[in-house]
Scaffold this motif. Structure first.
Motif, PDB file in Angstrom:
ATOM      1  N   UNK A 139      17.461   2.580   0.510  1.00 44.13           N
ATOM      2  CA  UNK A 139      16.181   3.198   0.346  1.00 44.13           C
ATOM      3  C   UNK A 139      15.107   3.184   1.279  1.00 44.13           C
ATOM      4  N   UNK A 140      15.178   1.725   2.117  1.00 46.32           N
ATOM      5  CA  UNK A 140      14.262   1.431   3.204  1.00 46.32           C
ATOM      6  C   UNK A 140      14.069   2.487   4.091  1.00 46.32           C
ATOM      7  N   UNK A 141      15.123   3.303   4.186  1.00 47.35           N
ATOM      8  CA  UNK A 141      15.095   4.468   5.479  1.00 47.35           C
ATOM      9  C   UNK A 141      14.499   5.586   5.098  1.00 47.35           C
ATOM     10  N   UNK A 142      14.076   5.835   3.658  1.00 46.71           N
ATOM     11  CA  UNK A 142      13.354   7.057   3.316  1.00 46.71           C
ATOM     12  C   UNK A 142      11.929   6.743   3.261  1.00 46.71           C
ATOM     13  N   UNK A 143      10.964   7.837   3.694  1.00 45.62           N
ATOM     14  CA  UNK A 143       9.729   7.651   3.983  1.00 45.62           C
ATOM     15  C   UNK A 143       9.270   8.235   2.726  1.00 45.62           C
ATOM     16  N   UNK A 144       8.067   7.388   2.071  1.00 45.12           N
ATOM     17  CA  UNK A 144       7.492   7.828   0.620  1.00 45.12           C
ATOM     18  C   UNK A 144       6.102   7.642   0.873  1.00 45.12           C
ATOM     19  N   UNK A 145       5.276   8.796   0.407  1.00 38.61           N
ATOM     20  CA  UNK A 145       4.034   8.764   0.328  1.00 38.61           C
ATOM     21  C   UNK A 145       3.376   9.496  -1.028  1.00 38.61           C
ATOM     22  N   UNK A 146       4.248   9.943  -1.820  1.00 42.66           N
ATOM     23  CA  UNK A 146       3.774  10.630  -2.896  1.00 42.66           C
ATOM     24  C   UNK A 146       2.859   9.941  -4.009  1.00 42.66           C
ATOM     25  N   UNK A 147       2.997   8.475  -3.752  1.00 38.78           N
ATOM     26  CA  UNK A 147       2.128   7.889  -4.562  1.00 38.78           C
ATOM     27  C   UNK A 147       0.684   8.160  -4.376  1.00 38.78           C
ATOM     28  N   UNK A 148       0.444   8.471  -3.244  1.00 41.11           N
ATOM     29  CA  UNK A 148      -0.988   8.920  -2.802  1.00 41.11           C
ATOM     30  C   UNK A 148      -1.450  10.281  -2.852  1.00 41.11           C
ATOM     31  N   UNK A 149      -0.392  11.272  -2.750  1.00 38.23           N
ATOM     32  CA  UNK A 149      -0.880  12.465  -2.543  1.00 38.23           C
ATOM     33  C   UNK A 149      -0.314  13.585  -3.292  1.00 38.23           C
ATOM     34  N   UNK A 150       0.592  12.911  -4.428  1.00 43.19           N
ATOM     35  CA  UNK A 150       1.297  13.740  -5.060  1.00 43.19           C
ATOM     36  C   UNK A 150       2.357  14.838  -4.174  1.00 43.19           C
ATOM     37  N   UNK A 151       2.656  15.940  -4.796  1.00 46.90           N
ATOM     38  CA  UNK A 151       3.581  17.153  -4.130  1.00 46.90           C
ATOM     39  C   UNK A 151       2.437  18.019  -3.337  1.00 46.90           C
ATOM     40  N   UNK A 152       2.201  18.159  -2.277  1.00 51.18           N
ATOM     41  CA  UNK A 152       1.516  18.872  -1.322  1.00 51.18           C
ATOM     42  C   UNK A 152       2.169  20.126  -0.897  1.00 51.18           C
ATOM     43  N   UNK A 153       3.062  20.629  -1.481  1.00 51.19           N
ATOM     44  CA  UNK A 153       3.901  21.897  -1.287  1.00 51.19           C
ATOM     45  C   UNK A 153       4.223  21.731   0.401  1.00 51.19           C
ATOM     46  N   UNK A 154       3.925  22.884   0.993  1.00 60.80           N
ATOM     47  CA  UNK A 154       4.283  22.995   2.359  1.00 60.80           C
ATOM     48  C   UNK A 154       3.720  21.761   3.176  1.00 60.80           C
ATOM     49  N   UNK A 155       2.782  21.070   2.782  1.00 65.50           N
ATOM     50  CA  UNK A 155       2.163  19.996   3.770  1.00 65.50           C
ATOM     51  C   UNK A 155       2.927  18.783   3.376  1.00 65.50           C
ATOM     52  N   UNK A 156       3.585  18.717   2.442  1.00 61.96           N
ATOM     53  CA  UNK A 156       4.424  17.411   2.089  1.00 61.96           C
ATOM     54  C   UNK A 156       5.182  16.531   3.193  1.00 61.96           C
ATOM     55  N   UNK A 157       6.080  17.566   3.701  1.00 65.76           N
ATOM     56  CA  UNK A 157       7.224  16.829   4.554  1.00 65.76           C
ATOM     57  C   UNK A 157       6.300  16.633   5.849  1.00 65.76           C
ATOM     58  N   UNK A 158       5.397  17.649   6.265  1.00 65.79           N
ATOM     59  CA  UNK A 158       5.022  17.115   7.627  1.00 65.79           C
ATOM     60  C   UNK A 158       4.050  16.171   7.604  1.00 65.79           C
ATOM     61  N   UNK A 159       3.268  15.792   6.601  1.00 69.80           N
ATOM     62  CA  UNK A 159       2.215  14.678   6.235  1.00 69.80           C
ATOM     63  C   UNK A 159       3.103  13.476   6.081  1.00 69.80           C
ATOM     64  N   UNK A 160       4.338  13.343   5.609  1.00 71.41           N
ATOM     65  CA  UNK A 160       5.024  12.318   5.491  1.00 71.41           C
ATOM     66  C   UNK A 160       5.706  12.009   6.724  1.00 71.41           C
ATOM     67  N   UNK A 161       6.233  13.027   7.775  1.00 72.74           N
ATOM     68  CA  UNK A 161       6.733  12.818   9.063  1.00 72.74           C
ATOM     69  C   UNK A 161       5.395  12.240   9.734  1.00 72.74           C
ATOM     70  N   UNK A 162       4.389  12.413   9.613  1.00 77.93           N
ATOM     71  CA  UNK A 162       3.184  12.249  10.415  1.00 77.93           C
ATOM     72  C   UNK A 162       2.944  10.676  10.249  1.00 77.93           C
ATOM     73  N   UNK A 163       3.021  10.090   8.955  1.00 80.20           N
ATOM     74  CA  UNK A 163       2.835   9.026   8.589  1.00 80.20           C
ATOM     75  C   UNK A 163       4.077   8.170   8.732  1.00 80.20           C
TER      76      UNK A 163
END
Ligand SMILES: CC(C)(COP(=O)(O)OP(=O)(O)OC[C@H]1O[C@@H](n2cnc3c(N)ncnc32)[C@H](O)[C@@H]1OP(=O)(O)O)[C@@H](O)C(=O)NCCC(=O)NCCS
Length: 330
Positions: free
Chosen positions: A275-299
């Motif tokens: 699990x520690x290999x998975x990037x998670x940020x949905x706690x703060x942003x919810x599902x941002x649709x097309x922005x979701x994966x790219x913002x998570x990658x950036x963070x």
């Protein structure tokens, strides 16, 4: 033509998140729900919302500028701009053309790509192919959505899930051994009705009736989408890692679409990746649709979960149903 020895990868990234924060406690005052229900069922605590006077391009533009700035590439050098979005400023012209104008990307072609929440990874895979084939050198890929504008804020089963945001990545040549090594896309239109916005297109153009029936808002069968999402996340990760000639254990960081923590947890269990290999940020942003994966990658890069040489898997799914995954060496 590109040298066969060089790769195609991300040269710079940028994000833009609206300032307004809407917490679960705020939503408690709007519909019959609770912070406890939302956190337990989705993992989401808060999300960002655009202002009434803002549209998707207002988020996409600063993200695009950030990506160009980080890459040290000028707007005039960009060959192609792809904006992945479900919430364009208007049906036409494309949001990508508005970005092209505002960036001053004078030689770039520009178009929008419609693959809902899978849009950024779809666009990234396409951008990769256009550069790898020698057609273009620099392609700007943007994932941007303002789904809050398409929400039925009286429907507790959807309004708690989504948020607004944008992220951008400039793709171009990188040293050999780096960059994208495998891509995968898929779709299954038999599930089209499970997640859709029924009106506003040529099937049901806007009318008083479509407005009265709230057909310009997101309609979803959450249970069906949930089951399919888990299956897709697992399969799309397995397929692309195999295409890359790697094992799941070789992947250093998985950046999944951030729709629901329980979907990601179910995928983690089935894939057997720690699990520690998975990037998670949905706690703060919810599902941002097309922005979701790219913002998570950036963070993930900001948090140094991804470092030079890391093997990264991106995996996303969304309305369509449509899905896309890719593996790259950072
Ligand atoms: C929407 C979702 C969170 C619902 O969670 P769930 O555990 O499946 O819940 P159910 O749909 O079975 O609903 C259970 C109950 O909670 C209720 N409920 C739904 N939303 C609620 C909310 N925000 N607050 C409180 N109760 C809620 C339902 O009305 C239902 O009540 P009932 O049993 O009296 O009929 C979940 O199905 C989901 O995340 N699906 C995937 C959605 C998604 O990712 N979409 C985007 C894809 S890109």
């Amino acid at each position: 033509m590109r040298s066969r020895k060089s790769g195609v990868g991300i040269l710079g990234m940028g994000v833009c998140l609206p300032e307004k924060v809407l917490t679960n406690f705020d939503i408690e005052k709007m519909v019959d729900t609770s912070d406890d229900w939302i956190v337990t069922r989705t993992g989401i605590r808060e999300r960002r919302l655009v202002r009434v006077d803002q549209a998707t391009s207002d988020l996409a533009l600063p993200a695009a500028k950030g990506a160009l700035g980080q890459a040290g590439v000028s707007a005039e050098e960009v060959d192609l701009i792809i904006v992945a979005t479900t919430t364009p400023d208007m049906l036409f012209p494309s949001t990508a053309c508005l970005i092209q104008r505002d960036l001053g990307a004078t030689k770039a072609g520009a178009f929008d790509l419609s693959a809902a929440c899978a849009g950024f990874v779809y666009a990234l895979n396409l951008a990769y192919a256009t550069i790898a084939s020698g057609q273009y050198k620099y392609v700007l890929v943007i994932g941007a959505d303002a789904l809050s504008k398409m929400m039925d804020w009286t429907d507790r089963s959807t309004c708690v899930l989504f948020g607004d945001g944008a992220g951008a990545a400039l793709l171009g040549p990188v040293p050999g051994g780096r960059g994208v090594i495998a891509t995968h896309v898929g779709s299954d239109g038999r599930y089209a009705k499970q997640l859709m916005m029924p009106a506003g297109g040529s099937r049901l153009p806007s009318s008083h009736e479509t407005v009265d029936k709230k057909l310009h808002t997101v309609k979803m069968n959450g249970n069906e989408v949930f089951k399919m999402a888990v299956r897709i996340m697992v399969d799309a990760t397995r397929v692309v890692v195999q295409k890359a000639g790697l094992n799941l254990s070789d992947i250093d960081c998985v950046v999944p679409h951030q729709a629901n923590l329980r979907i990601i947890q179910a995928a983690i269990e089935r894939l057997g990746i720690p699990p520690e290999k998975f990037m998670l940020n949905l706690e703060r942003y919810g599902n941002m649709s097309a922005a979701s994966t790219v913002v998570a990658l950036y963070e993930a890069v900001e948090e140094r979960k991804i470092q030079s040489g890391s093997k990264v898997a991106l995996v996303s799914f969304g309305s369509g149903l449509a899905w896309a995954s890719c593996v790259m060496v950072w």
